[in-house]
Design a protein around this motif. Structure first.
Motif, PDB file in Angstrom:
ATOM      1  N   UNK A 119       0.819  -1.216   0.000  1.00 12.82           N
ATOM      2  CA  UNK A 119       0.000   0.000   0.000  1.00 12.82           C
ATOM      3  C   UNK A 119       0.856   1.271   0.000  1.00 12.82           C
ATOM      4  N   UNK A 120       2.081   1.145  -0.445  1.00  9.44           N
ATOM      5  CA  UNK A 120       2.965   2.317  -0.508  1.00  9.44           C
ATOM      6  C   UNK A 120       2.342   3.397  -1.382  1.00  9.44           C
ATOM      7  N   UNK A 121       2.371   4.622  -0.905  1.00  7.44           N
ATOM      8  CA  UNK A 121       1.821   5.737  -1.658  1.00  7.44           C
ATOM      9  C   UNK A 121       0.326   5.916  -1.503  1.00  7.44           C
ATOM     10  N   UNK A 122      -0.324   5.048  -0.731  1.00  8.84           N
ATOM     11  CA  UNK A 122      -1.766   5.148  -0.549  1.00  8.84           C
ATOM     12  C   UNK A 122      -2.082   5.755   0.814  1.00  8.84           C
ATOM     13  N   UNK A 123      -2.969   6.733   0.814  1.00 10.91           N
ATOM     14  CA  UNK A 123      -3.454   7.324   2.058  1.00 10.91           C
ATOM     15  C   UNK A 123      -4.760   6.635   2.429  1.00 10.91           C
ATOM     16  N   UNK A 124      -4.782   6.079   3.621  1.00 13.78           N
ATOM     17  CA  UNK A 124      -5.912   5.254   4.062  1.00 13.78           C
ATOM     18  C   UNK A 124      -6.531   5.875   5.303  1.00 13.78           C
ATOM     19  N   UNK A 125      -7.827   6.125   5.254  1.00 21.47           N
ATOM     20  CA  UNK A 125      -8.570   6.598   6.422  1.00 21.47           C
ATOM     21  C   UNK A 125      -9.284   5.409   7.032  1.00 21.47           C
ATOM     22  N   UNK A 126      -8.911   5.065   8.244  1.00 21.30           N
ATOM     23  CA  UNK A 126      -9.467   3.899   8.927  1.00 21.30           C
ATOM     24  C   UNK A 126     -10.315   4.392  10.090  1.00 21.30           C
ATOM     25  N   UNK A 127     -11.619   4.258   9.948  1.00 23.91           N
ATOM     26  CA  UNK A 127     -12.555   4.717  10.983  1.00 23.91           C
ATOM     27  C   UNK A 127     -13.093   3.515  11.747  1.00 23.91           C
ATOM     28  N   UNK A 128     -12.938   3.549  13.061  1.00 27.05           N
ATOM     29  CA  UNK A 128     -13.448   2.429  13.859  1.00 27.05           C
ATOM     30  C   UNK A 128     -13.805   2.905  15.256  1.00 27.05           C
ATOM     31  N   UNK A 129     -14.522   2.061  15.962  1.00 29.81           N
ATOM     32  CA  UNK A 129     -15.130   2.333  17.269  1.00 29.81           C
ATOM     33  C   UNK A 129     -16.251   3.354  17.111  1.00 29.81           C
TER      34      UNK A 129
END
Length: 554
Positions: A119-129
Protein backbone atom coordinates in the motif's frame (compact mmCIF):
# COMPACT_ATOMS: atom_id res chain seq x y z
CA UNK A 1 15.78 -19.87 1.08
CA UNK A 2 12.54 -17.96 1.55
CA UNK A 3 9.41 -18.66 -0.52
CA UNK A 4 10.15 -15.45 -2.42
CA UNK A 5 13.68 -16.62 -3.22
CA UNK A 6 12.36 -20.00 -4.33
CA UNK A 7 9.83 -18.22 -6.53
CA UNK A 8 12.70 -16.31 -8.12
CA UNK A 9 14.56 -19.60 -8.70
CA UNK A 10 11.53 -21.10 -10.44
CA UNK A 11 11.11 -17.99 -12.59
CA UNK A 12 14.80 -18.23 -13.54
CA UNK A 13 14.37 -21.92 -14.45
CA UNK A 14 11.33 -21.14 -16.60
CA UNK A 15 13.20 -18.32 -18.31
CA UNK A 16 16.11 -20.65 -19.03
CA UNK A 17 13.79 -23.23 -20.63
CA UNK A 18 12.16 -20.57 -22.79
CA UNK A 19 15.47 -18.98 -23.82
CA UNK A 20 16.85 -22.40 -24.78
CA UNK A 21 13.81 -23.05 -26.97
CA UNK A 22 12.80 -26.13 -24.97
CA UNK A 23 9.50 -24.50 -24.00
CA UNK A 24 7.39 -22.03 -25.95
CA UNK A 25 4.89 -19.84 -24.10
CA UNK A 26 2.36 -17.46 -25.68
CA UNK A 27 2.91 -14.97 -22.85
CA UNK A 28 6.00 -13.74 -21.01
CA UNK A 29 7.29 -15.85 -18.14
CA UNK A 30 5.40 -14.83 -14.97
CA UNK A 31 7.34 -12.55 -12.64
CA UNK A 32 6.25 -14.53 -9.57
CA UNK A 33 5.35 -18.15 -8.90
CA UNK A 34 3.27 -19.17 -5.94
CA UNK A 35 4.85 -21.81 -3.74
CA UNK A 36 3.18 -23.42 -0.73
CA UNK A 37 4.10 -25.66 2.15
CA UNK A 38 2.79 -29.19 1.42
CA UNK A 39 0.21 -30.54 3.85
CA UNK A 40 2.20 -33.79 4.02
CA UNK A 41 5.76 -33.06 5.12
CA UNK A 42 7.10 -36.15 3.32
CA UNK A 43 6.26 -34.41 0.05
CA UNK A 44 9.08 -31.91 0.56
CA UNK A 45 9.62 -28.41 1.82
CA UNK A 46 7.58 -26.56 -0.81
CA UNK A 47 5.24 -27.34 -3.68
CA UNK A 48 4.00 -25.51 -6.77
CA UNK A 49 1.45 -26.20 -9.50
CA UNK A 50 3.05 -23.82 -12.03
CA UNK A 51 3.59 -26.67 -14.52
CA UNK A 52 -0.14 -27.40 -14.50
CA UNK A 53 -0.86 -23.71 -15.12
CA UNK A 54 1.59 -23.35 -18.01
CA UNK A 55 1.77 -26.85 -19.52
CA UNK A 56 -1.24 -26.58 -21.80
CA UNK A 57 -0.29 -23.04 -22.80
CA UNK A 58 3.03 -24.48 -23.92
CA UNK A 59 1.25 -27.21 -25.88
CA UNK A 60 2.62 -29.87 -23.57
CA UNK A 61 1.31 -32.40 -21.11
CA UNK A 62 1.60 -30.68 -17.68
CA UNK A 63 3.53 -33.61 -16.26
CA UNK A 64 6.00 -33.49 -19.15
CA UNK A 65 6.38 -29.75 -18.58
CA UNK A 66 6.94 -30.40 -14.86
CA UNK A 67 9.71 -32.92 -15.57
CA UNK A 68 11.59 -30.38 -17.68
CA UNK A 69 11.22 -27.76 -14.96
CA UNK A 70 12.23 -30.25 -12.22
CA UNK A 71 15.47 -31.08 -14.02
CA UNK A 72 16.27 -27.39 -14.41
CA UNK A 73 15.50 -26.65 -10.75
CA UNK A 74 17.51 -29.58 -9.41
CA UNK A 75 20.64 -27.93 -10.80
CA UNK A 76 19.93 -24.62 -9.05
CA UNK A 77 21.87 -23.55 -5.97
CA UNK A 78 20.13 -24.28 -2.70
CA UNK A 79 17.74 -26.91 -4.09
CA UNK A 80 18.37 -30.54 -3.18
CA UNK A 81 15.63 -32.04 -5.33
CA UNK A 82 12.54 -31.31 -7.36
CA UNK A 83 10.15 -34.22 -7.89
CA UNK A 84 7.07 -34.48 -10.09
CA UNK A 85 3.89 -35.75 -8.45
CA UNK A 86 0.43 -36.54 -9.79
CA UNK A 87 -0.65 -34.70 -12.93
CA UNK A 88 2.14 -32.13 -12.70
CA UNK A 89 2.76 -30.90 -9.17
CA UNK A 90 6.34 -30.12 -8.25
CA UNK A 91 7.55 -31.04 -4.76
CA UNK A 92 10.78 -29.23 -3.90
CA UNK A 93 13.34 -29.89 -1.17
CA UNK A 94 15.65 -27.07 -0.20
CA UNK A 95 19.16 -27.72 1.09
CA UNK A 96 19.76 -27.24 4.80
CA UNK A 97 22.20 -24.43 4.14
CA UNK A 98 19.83 -22.52 1.90
CA UNK A 99 16.93 -23.07 4.26
CA UNK A 100 18.98 -22.01 7.27
CA UNK A 101 19.67 -18.67 5.63
CA UNK A 102 16.10 -17.74 6.54
CA UNK A 103 17.28 -17.19 10.13
CA UNK A 104 19.97 -14.81 8.92
CA UNK A 105 17.44 -12.96 6.79
CA UNK A 106 15.11 -12.53 9.79
CA UNK A 107 17.79 -11.17 12.09
CA UNK A 108 19.19 -8.81 9.48
CA UNK A 109 15.73 -7.36 8.90
CA UNK A 110 14.93 -7.25 12.62
CA UNK A 111 11.76 -5.34 13.49
CA UNK A 112 11.16 -4.77 9.76
CA UNK A 113 10.95 -8.50 8.95
CA UNK A 114 7.61 -9.06 7.27
CA UNK A 115 7.22 -5.46 6.15
CA UNK A 116 6.03 -4.96 2.57
CA UNK A 117 5.09 -2.10 0.25
CA UNK A 118 1.68 -3.28 -0.96
CA UNK A 119 0.00 0.00 0.00
CA UNK A 120 2.96 2.32 -0.51
CA UNK A 121 1.82 5.74 -1.66
CA UNK A 122 -1.77 5.15 -0.55
CA UNK A 123 -3.45 7.32 2.06
CA UNK A 124 -5.91 5.25 4.06
CA UNK A 125 -8.57 6.60 6.42
CA UNK A 126 -9.47 3.90 8.93
CA UNK A 127 -12.56 4.72 10.98
CA UNK A 128 -13.45 2.43 13.86
CA UNK A 129 -15.13 2.33 17.27
CA UNK A 130 -16.91 5.73 16.85
CA UNK A 131 -19.18 4.91 19.81
CA UNK A 132 -21.72 7.57 20.69
CA UNK A 133 -20.55 9.77 23.60
CA UNK A 134 -23.56 8.75 25.68
CA UNK A 135 -21.95 5.97 27.71
CA UNK A 136 -18.84 3.80 28.19
CA UNK A 137 -17.61 1.72 25.26
CA UNK A 138 -19.55 -1.55 25.19
CA UNK A 139 -18.05 -4.91 24.30
CA UNK A 140 -18.94 -4.65 20.60
CA UNK A 141 -17.00 -1.39 20.35
CA UNK A 142 -14.12 -2.97 22.23
CA UNK A 143 -13.88 -5.65 19.53
CA UNK A 144 -13.50 -2.93 16.92
CA UNK A 145 -10.90 -1.18 19.06
CA UNK A 146 -8.74 -4.32 19.08
CA UNK A 147 -9.34 -5.34 15.47
CA UNK A 148 -9.24 -1.80 14.09
CA UNK A 149 -5.98 -0.87 15.77
CA UNK A 150 -4.40 -4.16 14.66
CA UNK A 151 -5.60 -3.60 11.10
CA UNK A 152 -4.10 -0.12 11.18
CA UNK A 153 -0.77 -1.61 12.24
CA UNK A 154 -0.97 -4.19 9.45
CA UNK A 155 -1.75 -1.60 6.79
CA UNK A 156 1.10 0.60 7.99
CA UNK A 157 3.44 -2.41 8.01
CA UNK A 158 2.33 -2.94 4.42
CA UNK A 159 3.36 0.55 3.38
CA UNK A 160 0.11 2.43 3.84
CA UNK A 161 -0.14 5.97 5.20
CA UNK A 162 -2.87 5.25 7.75
CA UNK A 163 -4.96 7.78 9.66
CA UNK A 164 -7.01 6.34 12.51
CA UNK A 165 -10.23 8.31 12.81
CA UNK A 166 -13.02 8.41 15.38
CA UNK A 167 -16.36 9.84 14.24
CA UNK A 168 -17.68 11.82 17.18
CA UNK A 169 -21.48 11.65 16.90
CA UNK A 170 -22.39 14.80 18.79
CA UNK A 171 -25.47 15.66 16.75
CA UNK A 172 -28.88 14.07 17.10
CA UNK A 173 -31.58 12.68 19.36
CA UNK A 174 -29.33 10.36 21.38
CA UNK A 175 -27.42 13.38 22.73
CA UNK A 176 -30.74 14.96 23.77
CA UNK A 177 -31.68 11.79 25.67
CA UNK A 178 -28.25 11.73 27.32
CA UNK A 179 -28.60 15.35 28.50
CA UNK A 180 -32.10 14.76 29.87
CA UNK A 181 -30.88 11.64 31.69
CA UNK A 182 -28.10 13.61 33.37
CA UNK A 183 -30.47 16.41 34.37
CA UNK A 184 -32.97 13.93 35.82
CA UNK A 185 -30.21 12.36 37.92
CA UNK A 186 -29.06 15.78 39.17
CA UNK A 187 -32.64 16.57 40.23
CA UNK A 188 -33.10 13.20 41.95
CA UNK A 189 -35.64 12.00 39.41
CA UNK A 190 -36.02 8.73 37.54
CA UNK A 191 -34.33 8.58 34.16
CA UNK A 192 -36.61 9.45 31.22
CA UNK A 193 -38.33 6.44 29.68
CA UNK A 194 -36.16 6.76 26.57
CA UNK A 195 -33.07 7.82 28.54
CA UNK A 196 -29.87 6.20 29.74
CA UNK A 197 -29.33 4.36 33.02
CA UNK A 198 -26.36 3.08 34.94
CA UNK A 199 -24.07 4.38 37.65
CA UNK A 200 -22.00 6.35 35.16
CA UNK A 201 -24.96 8.72 34.59
CA UNK A 202 -25.11 9.51 38.31
CA UNK A 203 -21.32 9.92 38.49
CA UNK A 204 -21.19 12.39 35.59
CA UNK A 205 -24.23 14.32 36.85
CA UNK A 206 -22.63 14.62 40.29
CA UNK A 207 -19.40 15.96 38.81
CA UNK A 208 -21.29 18.55 36.76
CA UNK A 209 -23.20 19.71 39.83
CA UNK A 210 -19.92 19.86 41.72
CA UNK A 211 -18.49 22.19 39.07
CA UNK A 212 -21.75 24.09 38.59
CA UNK A 213 -23.80 24.05 41.82
CA UNK A 214 -26.62 25.98 40.18
CA UNK A 215 -26.96 23.53 37.27
CA UNK A 216 -29.94 21.48 38.48
CA UNK A 217 -31.99 24.55 39.44
CA UNK A 218 -31.64 26.36 36.12
CA UNK A 219 -34.66 26.62 33.82
CA UNK A 220 -35.14 23.37 31.87
CA UNK A 221 -33.78 24.65 28.56
CA UNK A 222 -30.68 26.19 30.12
CA UNK A 223 -30.09 23.22 32.40
CA UNK A 224 -30.45 20.73 29.55
CA UNK A 225 -27.95 22.64 27.42
CA UNK A 226 -25.46 22.81 30.28
CA UNK A 227 -25.73 19.10 31.02
CA UNK A 228 -25.48 18.35 27.30
CA UNK A 229 -22.27 20.32 26.83
CA UNK A 230 -20.58 19.27 30.05
CA UNK A 231 -21.81 15.69 29.90
CA UNK A 232 -20.62 15.03 26.35
CA UNK A 233 -17.24 16.60 27.14
CA UNK A 234 -16.78 14.41 30.23
CA UNK A 235 -18.04 11.24 28.56
CA UNK A 236 -15.85 11.68 25.56
CA UNK A 237 -12.79 12.41 27.69
CA UNK A 238 -13.49 9.15 29.51
CA UNK A 239 -13.86 7.25 26.23
CA UNK A 240 -10.54 8.64 24.98
CA UNK A 241 -8.85 7.69 28.24
CA UNK A 242 -10.25 4.16 28.18
CA UNK A 243 -9.08 3.63 24.61
CA UNK A 244 -5.62 5.02 25.38
CA UNK A 245 -5.28 2.65 28.32
CA UNK A 246 -6.28 -0.12 25.91
CA UNK A 247 -3.41 0.85 23.61
CA UNK A 248 -5.61 2.53 21.01
CA UNK A 249 -5.00 6.15 20.05
CA UNK A 250 -6.62 8.06 17.21
CA UNK A 251 -5.09 10.61 14.89
CA UNK A 252 -8.35 12.44 14.21
CA UNK A 253 -11.53 12.93 16.22
CA UNK A 254 -14.06 14.16 13.70
CA UNK A 255 -17.15 15.93 15.05
CA UNK A 256 -20.43 15.29 13.27
CA UNK A 257 -21.54 18.82 14.17
CA UNK A 258 -18.68 20.10 12.01
CA UNK A 259 -20.45 18.80 8.90
CA UNK A 260 -23.59 20.82 9.65
CA UNK A 261 -21.86 23.93 10.97
CA UNK A 262 -19.49 24.33 7.99
CA UNK A 263 -22.00 23.70 5.23
CA UNK A 264 -20.36 20.38 4.27
CA UNK A 265 -23.78 18.75 3.96
CA UNK A 266 -24.99 21.41 1.55
CA UNK A 267 -21.79 21.10 -0.51
CA UNK A 268 -22.16 17.32 -0.81
CA UNK A 269 -25.76 17.65 -1.92
CA UNK A 270 -24.82 20.34 -4.43
CA UNK A 271 -22.11 18.09 -5.85
CA UNK A 272 -24.56 15.23 -6.35
CA UNK A 273 -27.08 17.54 -7.99
CA UNK A 274 -24.37 18.70 -10.39
CA UNK A 275 -23.69 15.05 -11.21
CA UNK A 276 -27.43 14.53 -11.84
CA UNK A 277 -27.57 11.87 -9.14
CA UNK A 278 -30.50 13.46 -7.28
CA UNK A 279 -34.09 14.30 -8.12
CA UNK A 280 -37.03 16.01 -6.45
CA UNK A 281 -40.26 14.14 -5.71
CA UNK A 282 -43.13 14.77 -3.30
CA UNK A 283 -41.34 17.83 -1.94
CA UNK A 284 -38.22 15.86 -0.98
CA UNK A 285 -34.82 15.38 -2.62
CA UNK A 286 -33.78 11.79 -3.36
CA UNK A 287 -30.44 10.14 -4.21
CA UNK A 288 -30.55 7.64 -7.08
CA UNK A 289 -29.03 4.85 -5.00
CA UNK A 290 -31.10 2.17 -6.77
CA UNK A 291 -29.02 2.88 -9.88
CA UNK A 292 -26.03 1.49 -7.96
CA UNK A 293 -27.36 -1.66 -6.35
CA UNK A 294 -29.36 -0.31 -3.41
CA UNK A 295 -32.86 -1.74 -2.98
CA UNK A 296 -34.44 1.72 -3.24
CA UNK A 297 -33.63 5.39 -3.65
CA UNK A 298 -32.87 7.28 -0.44
CA UNK A 299 -34.32 10.56 0.84
CA UNK A 300 -31.56 13.09 1.47
CA UNK A 301 -33.63 16.22 2.15
CA UNK A 302 -37.03 15.55 3.66
CA UNK A 303 -40.18 17.33 2.53
CA UNK A 304 -39.94 19.63 5.57
CA UNK A 305 -36.53 20.80 4.37
CA UNK A 306 -34.58 18.99 7.09
CA UNK A 307 -31.64 16.76 6.13
CA UNK A 308 -32.14 13.00 6.51
CA UNK A 309 -29.55 10.88 8.31
CA UNK A 310 -27.81 9.88 5.08
CA UNK A 311 -26.99 13.51 4.38
CA UNK A 312 -24.30 13.39 7.05
CA UNK A 313 -22.86 10.23 5.51
CA UNK A 314 -22.65 11.94 2.11
CA UNK A 315 -20.86 14.92 3.56
CA UNK A 316 -18.52 12.85 5.70
CA UNK A 317 -17.46 10.57 2.82
CA UNK A 318 -16.86 13.53 0.50
CA UNK A 319 -14.89 15.27 3.23
CA UNK A 320 -12.57 12.26 3.54
CA UNK A 321 -11.97 12.18 -0.18
CA UNK A 322 -11.35 15.93 -0.26
CA UNK A 323 -8.81 15.50 2.54
CA UNK A 324 -6.85 13.35 0.10
CA UNK A 325 -7.61 9.83 1.26
CA UNK A 326 -7.44 7.15 -1.44
CA UNK A 327 -9.28 4.60 0.69
CA UNK A 328 -11.89 5.05 3.39
CA UNK A 329 -12.37 1.94 5.53
CA UNK A 330 -15.25 1.95 8.00
CA UNK A 331 -15.85 -0.68 10.67
CA UNK A 332 -19.45 -1.18 11.77
CA UNK A 333 -21.37 -3.50 14.07
CA UNK A 334 -23.69 -6.30 12.97
CA UNK A 335 -26.75 -4.08 13.41
CA UNK A 336 -25.50 -1.93 10.50
CA UNK A 337 -25.51 -4.74 7.94
CA UNK A 338 -28.40 -3.19 5.99
CA UNK A 339 -26.41 0.01 5.79
CA UNK A 340 -23.77 -1.33 3.41
CA UNK A 341 -25.66 -1.23 0.11
CA UNK A 342 -26.70 2.42 0.47
CA UNK A 343 -23.16 3.44 1.44
CA UNK A 344 -21.67 1.66 -1.55
CA UNK A 345 -24.29 3.24 -3.78
CA UNK A 346 -23.36 6.64 -2.31
CA UNK A 347 -19.69 5.97 -3.15
CA UNK A 348 -20.57 5.07 -6.74
CA UNK A 349 -22.82 8.14 -7.08
CA UNK A 350 -19.80 10.33 -6.38
CA UNK A 351 -17.99 8.56 -9.23
CA UNK A 352 -15.79 6.42 -6.98
CA UNK A 353 -15.28 2.66 -6.92
CA UNK A 354 -17.06 0.75 -4.15
CA UNK A 355 -14.75 -1.72 -2.43
CA UNK A 356 -11.72 0.35 -3.40
CA UNK A 357 -12.35 3.95 -2.39
CA UNK A 358 -14.83 2.83 0.25
CA UNK A 359 -14.79 -0.39 2.24
CA UNK A 360 -17.19 -1.34 5.01
CA UNK A 361 -16.33 -4.13 7.44
CA UNK A 362 -19.09 -5.66 9.54
CA UNK A 363 -18.29 -7.29 12.87
CA UNK A 364 -20.43 -9.77 14.75
CA UNK A 365 -21.34 -9.85 18.43
CA UNK A 366 -19.17 -10.75 21.41
CA UNK A 367 -20.50 -12.78 24.35
CA UNK A 368 -18.59 -13.07 27.63
CA UNK A 369 -18.84 -16.23 29.70
CA UNK A 370 -17.83 -16.88 33.28
CA UNK A 371 -18.13 -20.38 34.75
CA UNK A 372 -19.97 -21.28 31.58
CA UNK A 373 -22.67 -18.66 32.07
CA UNK A 374 -23.11 -15.49 29.98
CA UNK A 375 -22.42 -12.10 31.54
CA UNK A 376 -25.12 -9.60 30.70
CA UNK A 377 -24.90 -6.68 33.10
CA UNK A 378 -22.17 -4.21 33.98
CA UNK A 379 -21.98 -2.86 37.53
CA UNK A 380 -21.24 0.56 36.12
CA UNK A 381 -23.08 0.81 32.81
CA UNK A 382 -26.12 -1.10 33.96
CA UNK A 383 -27.18 -2.61 30.67
CA UNK A 384 -24.03 -3.54 28.71
CA UNK A 385 -20.61 -5.05 29.34
CA UNK A 386 -17.92 -2.40 28.87
CA UNK A 387 -14.26 -2.16 27.94
CA UNK A 388 -13.37 -1.70 31.61
CA UNK A 389 -15.32 -4.84 32.57
CA UNK A 390 -13.32 -6.92 30.10
CA UNK A 391 -9.94 -5.45 31.04
CA UNK A 392 -10.67 -5.85 34.75
CA UNK A 393 -11.42 -9.51 34.11
CA UNK A 394 -8.51 -10.59 31.91
CA UNK A 395 -6.17 -7.61 31.29
CA UNK A 396 -5.32 -5.56 28.22
CA UNK A 397 -3.09 -8.09 26.42
CA UNK A 398 -5.54 -10.96 26.71
CA UNK A 399 -8.46 -8.70 25.76
CA UNK A 400 -6.77 -7.39 22.63
CA UNK A 401 -5.52 -10.80 21.57
CA UNK A 402 -8.82 -12.56 22.24
CA UNK A 403 -10.85 -10.01 20.27
CA UNK A 404 -8.42 -9.91 17.33
CA UNK A 405 -7.99 -13.70 17.22
CA UNK A 406 -11.26 -14.49 15.46
CA UNK A 407 -12.64 -13.55 12.07
CA UNK A 408 -14.96 -10.57 12.40
CA UNK A 409 -17.54 -12.61 10.47
CA UNK A 410 -18.01 -14.87 13.49
CA UNK A 411 -19.68 -14.29 16.83
CA UNK A 412 -17.25 -14.74 19.72
CA UNK A 413 -17.97 -16.52 22.99
CA UNK A 414 -15.09 -15.52 25.28
CA UNK A 415 -14.55 -17.70 28.33
CA UNK A 416 -13.11 -15.25 30.85
CA UNK A 417 -11.84 -18.05 33.08
CA UNK A 418 -9.80 -19.45 30.18
CA UNK A 419 -8.40 -16.10 29.04
CA UNK A 420 -7.37 -15.17 32.58
CA UNK A 421 -5.56 -18.46 33.16
CA UNK A 422 -1.79 -19.01 33.10
CA UNK A 423 -2.04 -22.19 31.06
CA UNK A 424 -1.20 -23.39 27.57
CA UNK A 425 -4.92 -23.59 26.88
CA UNK A 426 -4.95 -19.80 26.94
CA UNK A 427 -3.80 -18.76 23.43
CA UNK A 428 -2.22 -15.44 24.41
CA UNK A 429 -0.40 -17.02 27.35
CA UNK A 430 0.85 -19.78 25.04
CA UNK A 431 2.33 -17.29 22.55
CA UNK A 432 3.71 -14.91 25.16
CA UNK A 433 5.24 -17.84 27.04
CA UNK A 434 6.99 -18.89 23.82
CA UNK A 435 8.54 -15.42 23.57
CA UNK A 436 9.58 -15.50 27.21
CA UNK A 437 11.09 -18.97 26.77
CA UNK A 438 13.00 -17.84 23.69
CA UNK A 439 14.30 -14.85 25.65
CA UNK A 440 15.34 -17.10 28.52
CA UNK A 441 17.36 -19.33 26.18
CA UNK A 442 19.21 -16.31 24.81
CA UNK A 443 19.93 -15.04 28.34
CA UNK A 444 21.22 -18.44 29.36
CA UNK A 445 23.38 -18.51 26.26
CA UNK A 446 24.82 -15.12 27.15
CA UNK A 447 25.70 -16.48 30.61
CA UNK A 448 27.74 -19.18 28.81
CA UNK A 449 29.42 -16.60 26.59
CA UNK A 450 27.28 -17.53 23.57
CA UNK A 451 25.37 -15.07 21.42
CA UNK A 452 23.34 -15.27 18.25
CA UNK A 453 26.34 -14.29 16.16
CA UNK A 454 25.67 -14.15 12.43
CA UNK A 455 29.39 -13.93 11.70
CA UNK A 456 29.86 -17.41 13.16
CA UNK A 457 26.55 -18.78 11.84
CA UNK A 458 26.70 -21.93 9.71
CA UNK A 459 23.16 -22.49 8.39
CA UNK A 460 24.06 -25.98 7.14
CA UNK A 461 24.08 -27.10 10.79
CA UNK A 462 20.28 -26.82 10.93
CA UNK A 463 19.64 -30.23 9.42
CA UNK A 464 16.97 -31.65 11.77
CA UNK A 465 13.39 -31.94 10.60
CA UNK A 466 12.19 -29.83 13.53
CA UNK A 467 14.66 -27.08 12.66
CA UNK A 468 13.53 -27.17 9.05
CA UNK A 469 9.89 -26.94 10.07
CA UNK A 470 10.63 -23.92 12.26
CA UNK A 471 12.62 -22.21 9.52
CA UNK A 472 9.79 -22.72 7.05
CA UNK A 473 7.36 -21.28 9.59
CA UNK A 474 9.51 -18.16 9.95
CA UNK A 475 9.71 -17.86 6.17
CA UNK A 476 5.90 -17.76 5.98
CA UNK A 477 5.56 -14.66 8.16
CA UNK A 478 5.87 -12.03 5.39
CA UNK A 479 3.25 -13.80 3.32
CA UNK A 480 0.89 -14.09 6.30
CA UNK A 481 1.29 -10.37 7.00
CA UNK A 482 0.58 -9.41 3.39
CA UNK A 483 -2.45 -11.67 3.23
CA UNK A 484 -3.83 -10.46 6.57
CA UNK A 485 -3.56 -6.85 5.40
CA UNK A 486 -5.08 -7.60 2.00
CA UNK A 487 -8.08 -9.44 3.46
CA UNK A 488 -8.42 -7.09 6.47
CA UNK A 489 -8.04 -10.12 8.76
CA UNK A 490 -5.71 -9.55 11.73
CA UNK A 491 -6.79 -12.91 13.16
CA UNK A 492 -4.45 -14.56 10.65
CA UNK A 493 -1.52 -13.13 12.61
CA UNK A 494 -2.77 -14.61 15.88
CA UNK A 495 -3.30 -18.06 14.38
CA UNK A 496 0.12 -17.92 12.74
CA UNK A 497 1.75 -17.06 16.07
CA UNK A 498 0.10 -20.01 17.80
CA UNK A 499 1.23 -22.41 15.10
CA UNK A 500 4.76 -21.00 15.16
CA UNK A 501 4.89 -21.21 18.96
CA UNK A 502 3.87 -24.85 18.72
CA UNK A 503 6.52 -25.50 16.06
CA UNK A 504 9.16 -23.87 18.25
CA UNK A 505 8.24 -25.90 21.34
CA UNK A 506 8.55 -29.12 19.32
CA UNK A 507 11.94 -28.01 18.02
CA UNK A 508 13.17 -27.15 21.50
CA UNK A 509 11.95 -30.43 22.96
CA UNK A 510 14.00 -32.42 20.42
CA UNK A 511 16.98 -30.17 19.63
CA UNK A 512 19.19 -29.07 22.51
CA UNK A 513 20.20 -25.48 21.91
CA UNK A 514 22.85 -24.90 24.60
CA UNK A 515 25.75 -27.09 25.72
CA UNK A 516 25.38 -28.83 29.07
CA UNK A 517 27.86 -29.19 31.88
CA UNK A 518 31.45 -29.00 30.69
CA UNK A 519 30.49 -29.59 27.07
CA UNK A 520 32.21 -27.24 24.63
CA UNK A 521 29.88 -25.22 22.39
CA UNK A 522 29.74 -26.42 18.80
CA UNK A 523 28.74 -24.88 15.50
CA UNK A 524 25.41 -26.67 15.90
CA UNK A 525 24.77 -24.93 19.23
CA UNK A 526 25.63 -21.58 17.66
CA UNK A 527 23.36 -22.20 14.68
CA UNK A 528 20.47 -23.25 16.87
CA UNK A 529 20.92 -20.13 19.00
CA UNK A 530 20.63 -18.01 15.85
CA UNK A 531 17.42 -19.85 15.01
CA UNK A 532 16.10 -19.14 18.52
CA UNK A 533 16.91 -15.44 18.13
CA UNK A 534 15.18 -15.33 14.73
CA UNK A 535 12.11 -17.04 16.15
CA UNK A 536 11.93 -14.56 19.00
CA UNK A 537 12.12 -11.70 16.50
CA UNK A 538 9.24 -13.06 14.45
CA UNK A 539 7.05 -13.71 17.49
CA UNK A 540 7.76 -10.19 18.75
CA UNK A 541 6.92 -8.70 15.36
CA UNK A 542 3.65 -10.62 15.22
CA UNK A 543 2.60 -9.65 18.74
CA UNK A 544 3.45 -6.05 17.92
CA UNK A 545 1.05 -6.12 14.97
CA UNK A 546 -1.70 -7.14 17.40
CA UNK A 547 -0.72 -4.48 19.92
CA UNK A 548 0.15 -7.17 22.47
CA UNK A 549 3.29 -7.10 24.61
CA UNK A 550 6.16 -9.56 24.10
CA UNK A 551 7.35 -10.32 27.66
CA UNK A 552 10.96 -11.27 28.38
CA UNK A 553 9.95 -13.18 31.51
CA UNK A 554 6.76 -14.83 32.74
Amino acid sequence: MTPEQLSDAIVAALTSLVDAGRVTLPDPVPSQVRVERPKVKEHGDYATNIAMQLGKKAGMNPREFAELLAAELAAADGIDSAEVAGPGFLNIRVSAGAQGEIARHVLEAGADYGRNDTYAGQRINLEFVSANPTGPIHIGGVRWAAVGDSLGRLLQFSGGDVTREYYFNDHGAQIDRFARSLLASARGLEAPEDGYGGQYIHDIAARIVGDHPEAASLPDADATELFRSEGVTQMFAEIKGSLHDFGVDFDVFFHENHLHETGAVDRAIARLKELDKMYESEGAWWLRTSDYGDDKDRVVIKSDGQPAYISGDLAYYLDKRERGFDRAIIMLGADHHGYVSRMMAMCAAFGDEPGVNLEILIGQMVNLLREGQPLRMSKRAGTVITLEDLVDAIGVDASRYALARYSTDSTIDLDLDLWASASNDNPVYYVQYAHARLSSILRNGADLGLAADLAAFDPAQLVEDRAGALLRALAEFPRVVARAAELREPHRIARYLEETASTFHKFYDECRVLPQGDEDPTDTHRARLVLVAATRQVVANGLGLLGVSAPERM
